[in-house]
Design an enzyme around this catalytic site. Structure first.
Site, short mmCIF file in Angstrom:
data_model
loop_
_atom_site.label_atom_id
_atom_site.label_comp_id
_atom_site.label_asym_id
_atom_site.label_seq_id
_atom_site.Cartn_x
_atom_site.Cartn_y
_atom_site.Cartn_z
N ASP A 101 0.82 -1.21 0.00
CA ASP A 101 0.00 0.00 0.00
C ASP A 101 0.86 1.27 0.00
O ASP A 101 0.52 2.26 -0.65
CB ASP A 101 -0.92 0.01 1.22
CG ASP A 101 -2.05 -1.00 1.10
OD1 ASP A 101 -2.33 -1.43 -0.05
OD2 ASP A 101 -2.63 -1.37 2.13
N CYS A 102 1.98 1.23 0.72
CA CYS A 102 2.83 2.42 0.79
C CYS A 102 3.86 2.48 -0.33
O CYS A 102 4.39 3.55 -0.64
CB CYS A 102 3.52 2.52 2.15
SG CYS A 102 4.43 1.05 2.65
N TYR A 103 4.16 1.31 -0.92
CA TYR A 103 5.08 1.25 -2.06
C TYR A 103 4.41 0.46 -3.18
O TYR A 103 4.67 -0.72 -3.39
CB TYR A 103 6.39 0.55 -1.65
CG TYR A 103 7.25 1.34 -0.69
CD1 TYR A 103 7.82 2.55 -1.08
CD2 TYR A 103 7.51 0.86 0.59
CE1 TYR A 103 8.62 3.27 -0.21
CE2 TYR A 103 8.31 1.57 1.47
CZ TYR A 103 8.87 2.79 1.06
OH TYR A 103 9.67 3.50 1.92
#
Length: 388
Positions: A141-143
């Protein structure tokens, strides 16, 4: 122990800043100590500039290639087609000098003749060339990015450091082959029945021969590295602090090593060269120069070491070395090796250098010039490296 001569690094640096420091290369210091004696030489000389330029397999590049939207956490990385270790952080990776591609076309035609490896990537980047960067990620989700492919130059990299786990060996083996067939090694091809003897190190120019007990070299020592400025960051990964030594303190085996780093963006490709070694693989020749402050007559004595003082162990790379046998066949001096011929088992044998003496002297001379110009000050180690 008392000394007739006592100096500090701070005092020597003040002389460097004023342009008054007396700086000699390690080769020049041999003559100075011979002519003047160690006490007078210690009074007159402030710094000895050492140098070596030799294949140093335990080398590599730590780099960060930066983010671009959408961002990623790279799981697999190749640079110039060479696998890099990506298990560090989002876009950090490390490529080893000896790393090879999975498919080397030249190796398929001529086994053992490796055309391109991690060392070549490092040299290409230093020469301003672009190389292909390929990355793969599993996505989070963050990368969220899962792949990236683009051409990069050294200027494009957010960070690029030469980070070498084990450089500057203090003495090394003279390699021979006692079997009846040719063997291919990191010391180069060795002919059967000891018909050649390959050797490394820069003799009296070599840094750790000039400070055999590491009295002035430690964590934080500023050095000439690859044409730029680097630092010692500790003992190398195969550092042996307690080797057997001769009467001058010179180890009789491969002993001290250094871990070093430096900013690649300040380096010169003349002093960082890829090397392909027949039948072995790839290595990186690195130029390293270390200034030795002459704090007292002991340091003058140590830096007065000559090629004839340096004894090197002869090892069999045909049978003993591959089987982990530590047998030493005897010793030869660096002066004998430098003559081009040594005696092995009673027979004259051609001696073949792996280290460039001309480039080693150039490294020492460049370091000397920078110190004399006030562009290179000395540092005191913040932590010593163990050496008995």
């Amino acid at each position: 122990m008392t000394h007739e001569v006592k100096k500090t690094v701070a005092e020597i640096n003040k002389r460097i800043e004023k342009g008054k420091a007396v700086v000699l290369t390690a080769a020049e210091m041999v003559d100075a100590v011979r002519r003047l004696g160690k006490v007078k030489a210690a009074r007159e000389v402030d710094v000895v500039a050492t140098g070596t330029f030799s294949p140093m397999c335990s080398s590599g590049m730590l780099f960060n290639f930066g983010q671009e939207p959408p961002v990623m956490k790279a799981q697999k990385v190749r640079i110039g087609g060479i696998p890099a270790h990506a298990g560090l952080a989002a876009v950090d990776a490390y490529v080893g000098a000896t790393e090879l591609p999975k498919d080397d076309p030249l190796n398929k035609i001529h086994p053992g003749r490796f055309k391109y490896g991690g060392a070549h990537v490092i040299e290409d980047l230093l020469r301003g060339k672009s190389v292909k960067l390929w990355c793969e990620a599993y996505g989070t989700d963050c990368y969220p990015r899962r792949s990236l492919e683009k051409d990069v130059t050294l200027a494009d990299l957010k960070y690029a450091a030469l980070l070498n786990p084990r450089n500057c060996y203090q003495n090394y083996n003279v390699a021979v082959n006692l079997t009846s067939r040719i063997v291919y090694t990191y010391m180069g091809p060795l002919k059967p029945n000891a018909r050649n003897a390959n050797f490394a190190t820069a003799g009296e120019l070599s840094p750790l021969f000039n400070d055999p007990y590491l009295k002035t070299i430690g964590l934080g020592t500023r050095i000439f590295l690859g044409g730029g400025t680097g630092y010692v960051i500790g003992a190398g990964t195969q550092h042996d602090p307690r080797p057997k030594r001769n009467e001058r303190g010179i180890p009789l085996s491969a002993a001290g090593t250094l871990m070093v780093k430096g900013d690649m963006k300040g380096m010169d490709p003349r002093y960082v060269r890829a090397v392909s070694i027949l039948g072995y693989g790839v290595s990186l020749a690195v130029g390293i120069g270390i200034p030795i402050p002459i704090l007292n007559e002991d340091m003058a004595f140590f830096t007065g070491v000559s090629d004839a003082d340096i004894q090197m162990p002869v090892k069999d790379y045909g049978h003993d070395y591959p089987n982990g046998i530590a047998r030493t066949l005897g010793y030869v001096t660096y002066a004998e090796c430098r003559s081009g011929e040594v005696v092995i088992n009673g027979k004259p044998t051609q001696a073949v250098p792996m280290t460039s003496l001309a480039m080693s002297l150039e490294v020492a001379t460049k370091l000397k010039e920078r110190i004399e110009a006030g562009k290179f000050l000395l540092t005191e180690p913040v932590e010593p490296i163990e050496s008995a």
